[in-house]
Design a protein around this motif. Structure first.
Motif, PDB file in Angstrom:
ATOM      1  N   ASP A 172     -28.912  17.654  12.944  1.00 43.34           N
ATOM      2  CA  ASP A 172     -30.166  17.363  12.034  1.00 43.34           C
ATOM      3  C   ASP A 172     -30.013  17.141  10.680  1.00 43.34           C
ATOM      4  OD1 ASP A 172     -31.627  16.890  14.600  1.00 43.34           O
ATOM      5  OD2 ASP A 172     -32.360  19.032  14.605  1.00 43.34           O
ATOM      6  N   ASN A 206     -26.821  13.415   7.343  1.00 42.86           N
ATOM      7  CA  ASN A 206     -26.873  12.032   7.188  1.00 42.86           C
ATOM      8  C   ASN A 206     -26.245  11.131   7.924  1.00 42.86           C
ATOM      9  OD1 ASN A 206     -27.584   9.553   6.189  1.00 42.86           O
ATOM     10  ND2 ASN A 206     -26.863   9.767   3.915  1.00 42.86           N
ATOM     11  N   VAL A 207     -26.667  10.381   8.784  1.00 44.09           N
ATOM     12  CA  VAL A 207     -26.115   9.536   9.769  1.00 44.09           C
ATOM     13  C   VAL A 207     -25.381   8.469   9.280  1.00 44.09           C
ATOM     14  CG1 VAL A 207     -28.146   8.131  10.435  1.00 44.09           C
ATOM     15  CG2 VAL A 207     -26.462   8.836  12.100  1.00 44.09           C
ATOM     16  N   ASN A 265     -31.128  10.795  14.214  1.00 45.47           N
ATOM     17  CA  ASN A 265     -29.974  10.481  13.354  1.00 45.47           C
ATOM     18  C   ASN A 265     -28.882  10.325  14.484  1.00 45.47           C
ATOM     19  OD1 ASN A 265     -30.149  13.095  14.155  1.00 45.47           O
ATOM     20  ND2 ASN A 265     -29.060  14.081  12.553  1.00 45.47           N
ATOM     21  N   ASN A 267     -27.170   2.033  13.381  1.00 45.99           N
ATOM     22  CA  ASN A 267     -27.486   3.539  13.329  1.00 45.99           C
ATOM     23  C   ASN A 267     -29.184   3.458  12.967  1.00 45.99           C
ATOM     24  OD1 ASN A 267     -28.923   4.703  10.697  1.00 45.99           O
ATOM     25  ND2 ASN A 267     -27.035   3.588   9.858  1.00 45.99           N
ATOM     26  N   GLY A 317     -30.976   6.080  12.242  1.00 47.39           N
ATOM     27  CA  GLY A 317     -31.465   6.960  11.139  1.00 47.39           C
ATOM     28  C   GLY A 317     -32.138   5.865   9.844  1.00 47.39           C
ATOM     29  N   GLU A 318     -31.099   4.814   9.500  1.00 47.44           N
ATOM     30  CA  GLU A 318     -31.431   4.022   8.717  1.00 47.44           C
ATOM     31  C   GLU A 318     -32.693   3.284   8.957  1.00 47.44           C
ATOM     32  OE1 GLU A 318     -28.541   1.522   5.668  1.00 47.44           O
ATOM     33  OE2 GLU A 318     -28.058   1.682   7.899  1.00 47.44           O
TER      34      GLU A 318
END
Ligand code: ATP
Ligand code: MG
Lengths: 420, 233
Positions: A240, A243-244, A61, A273, A275-276
């Motif tokens: 952690d 939500n990034v 993230n 990002n 994370g996505e």
């Protein structure tokens, strides 16, 4: 017990062998189903493992943010104004956005259109990208340093030490093979730097990065290149459980505000990002797992129905035989038990062969892709999945076997024997 | 051994009912060998099937070896058949993918006789019908007479109280018929009770008693001098 009786099995084999060709064809139906299930879910797992491997050194993230040119006039400024991130933005972001765990300002000479640093050691020389970094970077993207070396530390920053971490290729090109580069000096744009570490090159989600990169303390970088408090871009890791993508939005909002950029200006601040991206990838392999489950189970069901069908036909064909058995003393439940066992047995045989075949194919694909640069590793199917599949097959085999068994049971010996 | 009183049986065909057995009174002692005769459709097989518990009567009493047979469910009937009755059919009814030995073993299998003992017994009975050399053969590899002898061995293997034969020679030529009848006579000589349904006077005369059926009742029941099958040829 009926199940462990040799005679029971002999009876089953006898009647299965009677219809050998059709039995084989039916078995293939279920076999195919379980094979698809095993092969697809194994492949999904392999992709999963592969991507995980690829991304294991990067905080999942995490995100990057950089500045570009404005595309909307705002607060008296014309459009096309170049924005420069500054060191003070780091503290601002940290204080405004509590979801941020780590934030590492970075700057580089080279990479984005600029000239790389020119590096000299004795009679060897070359040009390499030179990064100005903080030690916190290692918390966001793991920096693997070869034994005996280290990454940039806090002391380096505070004292603006002239130390550097070099890449694998840099070492190869500037040093002899047997030479230990740690403690040696190289010249970066005419200034001597002591080598304190060699970074192991790993391709990761960072997007750029090269096996020749050189890292020096941020504080030293700004003195060397006279960049003041300029920052090239920020690497940010969120906690952690955060939500990034949301953090990314917040970061951009804060930066737009402090740099007086129009809120609707989409171009002025660039970001990216992981994370996505990672979510998309895991979503893909999740989807593949789900697909394999659906397709596999559907095919298994179709196959099991096929087995039910063949048994139904075979019961009809064997009406007379079953009547004779009944006349000789077989009870209805013995007849039913035999037919159900035939069904379960056929299902299990197909299942086991399907699993073995699936495992072979997975092994084969794994071996074939071993040396290829695609994210695919260790395509295993969890034992629980396999046991689950077998269990489903026993249950389905029993259920589907009930139909012909019921029919066999309802055969009256008198009617069966009369049938000519 | 067999006591039957006021036995009635009707078949329902669509809306009509066909009264096949109209009050049968009939006793058989142990060791008897009875021929049941009558024209086609007179109800011979129906009677034999009821005695064999393959079918149930609508009315009447039936006692087999002092056990009253009534309210039979399928499981109970299967057990009684297995223990008390041996069947010989006109069309042999062997299981075609099983060898002679396996066919003879089958009633013993349903009696839960252990494998080894089962094989020994089956071999023994096949020897008795003169098929020692054929025990590994499939029915398709046997002649009609041999098949019927396997069927007889199978019927005997379970050591039943009564042997029921529905036209056992119906599908055989006269020489083979005699051989089969000789075998059945020998079994009767050992004291087994046997009922044989037949069309043929020759065959009936090889029994010790002849029962004539007509229109669902017994019209004649007489003791006859048994003709030995061996002498007949
Ligand atoms: N399941 C049945 N449903 C209807 N009718 C039946 C059934 N079984 C027998 N019947 C009829 O009952 C009558 C007696 O039949 P059965 O088989 O007992 O005759 P049979 O004396 O053995 O004749 P055959 O010498 O031809 O064998 C016949 O008219 C037959 O059509
Ligand atoms: Mg008949």
């Amino acid at each position: 017990m009926l199940l462990f009786n040799r005679d029971t099995w002999q009876e089953i084999f006898g009647s299965i062998q009677k219809n050998r060709a059709r039995t084989i064809i039916t078995v293939i139906g279920v076999l195919w189903g379980i094979f698809i299930y095993i092969a697809l879910s194994g492949a999904a797992k392999g992709l999963d493992n592969g991507f995980e491997e690829e991304f294991k050194d990067v905080a999942m993230n995490s995100m990057f943010v950089w500045a570009q040119q404005t595309s909307v006039p705002y607060a008296g400024f014309k459009t096309g104004r170049a924005i420069q991130l500054k060191l003070e933005n780091v503290d601002l972001l940290k204080s405004r956005i509590p979801e941020i765990q780590f934030i590492a300002p970075r700057i580089v000479k080279g990479v984005f259109g600029g000239d790389p640093g020119s590096i000299v050691r004795g009679d060897k020389s070359g040009t390499y990208n030179v990064y100005g970094d903080y030690p916190v970077l290692a918390k966001i993207a793991n920096q693997k340093i070869y034994e005996g070396g280290r990454f940039i530390n806090q002391g380096d920053i505070e004292e603006a030490r002239k130390v550097c971490v070099i890449g694998e290729r840099t070492q190869k090109e500037l040093f002899e093979k047997a030479e230990n580069p740690i403690g040696e000096f190289i010249r970066i744009d005419k200034v001597f730097f002591k080598v304190v570490g060699v970074k192991k090159y790993e391709e990761n989600g960072g997007g750029f990065g090269d096996d020749g990169d050189i890292f020096i303390p941020f504080a030293t970088f700004k003195k060397l290149y006279n960049t003041g408090d300029d920052v090239g871009w920020l690497a940010i890791a969120a906690y952690d459980n955060v939500n990034v993508v949301k953090v990314e939005d917040k970061v951009k909002k804060v930066l737009k505000k402090t740099h007086q950029i129009a809120p609707e200006d989409e171009r002025a601040i660039g970001s990216f990002n992981l994370g996505e991206m990672f979510g998309k990838i895991t979503g893909f392999s999740d989807g593949l797992t789900f697909l394999s489950l659906v397709v596999g189970i559907a095919t298994i069901i179709a196959g099991v129905i096929g087995i039910g069908n063949i048994l139904l036909i075979s019961v009809k064909e064997r009406t007379k035989e079953l009547g004779v058995r009944r006349a000789l003393g077989a009870t209805p439940s013995e007849v039913r038990g035999q037919i159900i066992l035939e069904s379960v047995f056929l299902t299990m045989i197909s299942g086991v062969f399907g699993i073995v075949l699936g495992a072979f194919v997975l092994r084969g694909v794994d071996a074939a892709t071993q040396d290829m640069d695609i994210p695919y590793a260790n395509p295993t199917v969890p034992v629980a999945y396999i046991l689950g599949a077998l269990l489903i097959m026993v249950v389905l085999g029993t259920l589907i076997g009930l139909i012909p068994a019921q029919r066999a049971m309802s055969i009256k010996p008198i009617d069966a024997l009369r049938e000519e | 051994m067999i006591k039957i009183k006021g036995l009635h049986k009707s078949y329902r065909i669509g809306k009509n009912s066909l009264h096949v057995l109209k009050g049968i009174n009939f006793n058989v002692e142990e060791g008897e060998m009875v021929a049941i005769m009558g024209s086609s459709g007179s109800g011979k097989s129906t009677l034999l099937n009821i005695i064999g518990m393959l079918d149930v009567a609508d009315e009447g009493e039936y006692t087999l070896d002092n056990i009253e047979i009534k309210d039979l469910d399928e499981t109970k009937a299967a057990k009684y058949r297995n223990r008390f009755l041996g069947f010989i059919f006109q069309s042999f009814n062997l299981i075609n993918y099983k060898t002679a030995l396996e066919n003879v073993e089958l009633p013993l299998y349903y009696q839960k006789v252990p494998r080894k003992e089962r094989q020994e017994k089956a071999t023994q009975y096949l020897a008795k019908v003169g098929l020692t050399d054929w025990i590994k053969h499939l029915p398709s590899e046997l002649s009609g007479g041999q098949k019927q002898r396997v069927a007889i061995a199978r019927a005997m293997a379970a050591e039943p109280k009564v042997l029921l034969a529905d036209e056992p020679t119906g599908a055989l030529d006269s020489t083979t018929s005699n051989e089969v009848m000789q075998l059945i006579q020998e079994i009767n000589d050992e004291g087994k009770t046997i009922l044989v349904v037949t069309h043929e006077n020759d065959i009936a005369n090889m029994c010790k008693r002849i029962v004539q059926l007509k229109d669902g009742v017994i019209i004649e029941d007489k003791i006859v001098e048994q003709v030995r099958a061996l002498a007949h040829v």
